[in-house]
Design an enzyme around this catalytic site. Sequence first.
Site, PDB file in Angstrom:
ATOM      1  CB  CYS A  77      -0.200  -3.778  -1.679  1.00 56.90           C
ATOM      2  SG  CYS A  77       0.200  -2.498  -2.902  1.00 56.90           S
ATOM      3  CG  HIS A 176      -2.028  -6.593  -5.123  1.00 56.13           C
ATOM      4  ND1 HIS A 176      -2.800  -6.041  -4.129  1.00 56.13           N
ATOM      5  CD2 HIS A 176      -1.320  -5.571  -5.662  1.00 56.13           C
ATOM      6  CE1 HIS A 176      -2.577  -4.740  -4.068  1.00 56.13           C
ATOM      7  NE2 HIS A 176      -1.685  -4.429  -4.977  1.00 56.13           N
ATOM      8  CD  GLU A 178      -5.022  -8.813  -3.324  1.00 52.49           C
ATOM      9  OE1 GLU A 178      -4.997  -7.604  -3.598  1.00 52.49           O
ATOM     10  OE2 GLU A 178      -4.072  -9.397  -2.756  1.00 52.49           O
TER      11      GLU A 178
END
Length: 194
Positions: A77, A176, A178
């Site tokens: 990001c 992202h 995650e």
Amino acid sequence: MEVAVIKYNAGNVKSVLYAMERLGVNATLTDDWETIKKADKVIFPGQGEASTAMKYLKERKIDKLIKELKQPFFGICLGLQLLCDYSEEYDTQCLGIFPIKVKKFPPLNKVPHIGWNNLENLKTPLLEGLDESAYVYYVHSYYAELNPKYTIATTHYINDFSAMLHKDNYYAMQGHPEKSSVVGEKILNNFLKL
């Protein structure tokens, strides 16, 4: 395996640490030069604002360290944007790993770009085992321009942009991993195997 997650007062770092934990990796959040240099892998995540982030990196000379690293390095990001040459966000000179400009999405009523989009034009070992039906989660108002040499995946939102970049040991992703469920887990696992 030693994984260093670079601390530079950006948001969203905890979720990366939790994602590493889920993969059985005990990652260290740090801005310590020696810890970062010794790590087998380095992750550079974050949400935030480019100029403040660059100020923190320069004050601690982490900007210089990042350019010297030889191990696999993964910007996420804001991490991707700071690896580029320049950001329109507060007219910020960034790290210059990728000779690419980061621009603001045009119509102001359509930013930030929040939600799930698929990755297209995949050209990277980070996406091994995935195809163009792979969706990842995004939250951003700025994007890296396309570059034929360094763009290894694209996404379309208002216009096409670099969803992922690669040069030497540096990899980066605008979305992202995650927060991207099984697809994100696969990408992070692929990075750990590099």
